[in-house]
Design a protein around this motif. Structure first.
Motif, short mmCIF file in Angstrom:
data_model
loop_
_atom_site.label_atom_id
_atom_site.label_comp_id
_atom_site.label_asym_id
_atom_site.label_seq_id
_atom_site.Cartn_x
_atom_site.Cartn_y
_atom_site.Cartn_z
N ARG A 147 0.86 -1.24 -0.07
CA ARG A 147 -0.14 0.12 0.14
C ARG A 147 0.78 1.12 0.06
NH1 ARG A 147 -1.19 3.20 3.85
NH2 ARG A 147 -0.35 1.78 5.57
N ARG A 148 1.93 1.26 0.78
CA ARG A 148 2.76 2.36 0.87
C ARG A 148 3.33 2.74 -0.46
NH1 ARG A 148 5.93 1.76 6.53
NH2 ARG A 148 4.39 0.99 7.70
N PHE A 149 3.87 1.77 -1.01
CA PHE A 149 4.49 1.77 -2.43
C PHE A 149 3.58 2.24 -3.65
CE2 PHE A 149 7.80 -1.50 -1.17
CZ PHE A 149 9.15 -0.44 -1.37
N GLU A 150 2.23 1.57 -3.61
CA GLU A 150 1.29 2.27 -4.51
C GLU A 150 1.01 3.66 -4.27
OE1 GLU A 150 -0.99 -1.97 -5.00
OE2 GLU A 150 -1.86 -0.75 -3.64
N GLU A 151 0.77 3.90 -2.83
CA GLU A 151 0.67 5.38 -2.55
C GLU A 151 1.69 6.52 -3.09
OE1 GLU A 151 -0.17 5.62 1.52
OE2 GLU A 151 -1.94 4.74 1.55
N GLU A 152 2.86 6.20 -2.93
CA GLU A 152 3.97 6.95 -3.32
C GLU A 152 3.94 6.82 -5.01
OE1 GLU A 152 6.37 8.89 -2.14
OE2 GLU A 152 4.96 8.57 -0.33
N SER A 153 3.48 5.81 -5.60
CA SER A 153 3.62 5.98 -7.07
C SER A 153 2.49 6.84 -7.53
CB SER A 153 3.18 4.29 -7.56
OG SER A 153 3.05 4.27 -9.03
N GLU A 154 1.39 6.85 -6.87
CA GLU A 154 0.26 7.74 -7.17
C GLU A 154 0.78 9.01 -6.79
OE1 GLU A 154 -2.64 7.48 -8.56
OE2 GLU A 154 -2.09 5.47 -8.90
N ARG A 155 1.41 9.49 -5.75
CA ARG A 155 2.00 10.73 -5.46
C ARG A 155 2.89 11.16 -6.69
NH1 ARG A 155 6.13 13.20 -3.82
NH2 ARG A 155 7.28 11.28 -3.66
N ARG A 156 3.88 10.45 -6.84
CA ARG A 156 4.84 10.55 -7.98
C ARG A 156 4.24 11.06 -9.19
NH1 ARG A 156 7.78 6.54 -5.92
NH2 ARG A 156 6.96 4.94 -7.64
N ARG A 157 3.04 10.38 -9.47
CA ARG A 157 2.41 10.50 -10.77
C ARG A 157 1.75 11.94 -10.93
NH1 ARG A 157 1.46 5.04 -11.64
NH2 ARG A 157 -0.20 5.01 -10.01
N ALA A 158 1.00 12.34 -9.55
CA ALA A 158 0.50 13.74 -9.51
C ALA A 158 1.48 14.84 -9.29
CB ALA A 158 -0.43 13.71 -8.10
N GLN A 159 2.93 14.47 -8.85
CA GLN A 159 3.72 15.47 -8.64
C GLN A 159 4.23 15.85 -10.22
OE1 GLN A 159 7.32 14.24 -6.68
NE2 GLN A 159 8.00 16.39 -5.99
N GLY A 160 4.51 14.59 -10.98
CA GLY A 160 5.06 14.97 -12.34
C GLY A 160 6.62 15.07 -12.04
N ASP A 161 7.31 15.15 -13.01
CA ASP A 161 8.68 15.20 -13.52
C ASP A 161 9.35 16.42 -12.92
OD1 ASP A 161 9.16 12.48 -14.02
OD2 ASP A 161 9.77 13.04 -16.28
N PRO A 162 10.85 16.56 -12.49
CA PRO A 162 11.36 17.83 -12.43
C PRO A 162 11.36 18.58 -13.70
CG PRO A 162 12.45 15.85 -11.51
CD PRO A 162 11.65 15.38 -12.34
N ASP A 163 11.56 19.69 -13.49
CA ASP A 163 11.65 20.72 -14.59
C ASP A 163 12.93 20.71 -15.46
OD1 ASP A 163 11.39 22.80 -16.36
OD2 ASP A 163 11.73 24.50 -14.85
N TRP A 164 12.95 19.58 -16.29
CA TRP A 164 14.44 19.36 -16.91
C TRP A 164 14.78 20.35 -17.76
CZ3 TRP A 164 15.87 15.22 -14.50
CH2 TRP A 164 15.02 14.21 -14.21
N ALA A 165 14.10 21.11 -18.17
CA ALA A 165 14.14 22.39 -19.27
C ALA A 165 15.15 23.49 -18.42
CB ALA A 165 12.94 23.17 -19.55
#
Length: 243
Positions: free
Chosen positions: A11-29
């Motif tokens: 459950r913790r790993f799945e919650e983190e996966s959802e949080r990462r998706r909501a957060q998005g990637d760093p600003d690579w630009a």
């Protein structure tokens, strides 16, 4: 083997996966500018994070606990995401990834020698060393993108250590009591050897991040005490890792 609590880890790993998706990637630009010695260290750690986890997953499946296997698959996915983030950071700085590195090959060979317990013990050496490295990169890099990437990876690694400690704690219950402390003492000795090699190999980069070789090794060994306590005692959670 007693492996309760793995549904909670899933459950913790799945919650983190959802949080990462909501957060998005760093600003690579925004790009990244770092000293060449720091880039060299990032390249080597990127190689270490970039694996498919096939052997670990197979050993988890052989242990016969589907909940644990599911959690391991999610752990491997996080490690693969770390490799992706580091590759993105390197690309943002105009740096290539490496095809391989001798240190990663040595770790992989040691991890595959025996069963799941040995695999996790060797993996934990890499995790404890990585904790100190990513903290140094997060706090010492004079670059916003590098600090962002390191902070994201560090947050994951701080969960990975207690996850593996919980499994090792259950595994150590199967060992004769007199053998448990000698095994952890040997683990700490191997950790010291690896920390010394990393400090020597990454010394120039660590100095640029504000961490001397001796301090790096001392910090790694200090954090190992919490791991040993978690594995040997009835509460399989290490002391909080310094941020």
């Amino acid at each position: 083997m007693r492996t309760g609590g793995h549904a909670d880890w899933t459950r913790r790993f799945e919650e983190e996966s959802e949080r990462r998706r909501a957060q998005g990637d760093p600003d690579w630009a925004r790009g990244a500018t770092l000293h060449h010695a720091v880039w060299a260290g990032i390249q080597r750690f990127q190689v270490g994070e970039d694996g498919d986890g096939t052997n670990l997953i197979a050993k988890a499946e052989a242990a016969g606990n589907p909940e644990y296997t599911g959690a391991v698959r999610l752990f491997v996915a996080e490690e693969q995401n770390h490799a992706r983030l580091l590759a993105g950071l390197l690309a943002a700085g105009g740096m290539p990834t490496l095809a391989g590195h001798w240190s990663d090959k040595v770790f992989v060979r040691f991890r595959r020698l025996l069963g799941l317990r040995t695999e996790l013990l060797v993996l934990m050496i890499a995790e404890v060393v990585a904790l100190r490295y990513y903290r140094a990169l997060r706090d010492g890099a004079d670059d916003a993108l590098a600090s962002d990437v390191a902070g994201r990876i560090l947050a994951d690694e701080e969960r990975h250590v207690p996850f593996h400690c919980a499994r090792l704690h259950a595994s150590f219950l199967e060992l004769p009591r007199p053998a448990r402390r000698p095994v952890t003492a040997l683990w700490q000795l191997l950790l010291l050897a690896v920390a010394l090699v990393v400090a020597a190999d990454h010394g120039a980069g660590l100095r640029r991040l504000g961490v001397g070789r001796l301090r790096f090794v001392a910090d790694v060994m200090a954090s190992s005490k919490g791991v040993v306590k978690a594995v040997l005692t009835a509460a399989p959670r290490p002391a909080p890792v310094p941020r």
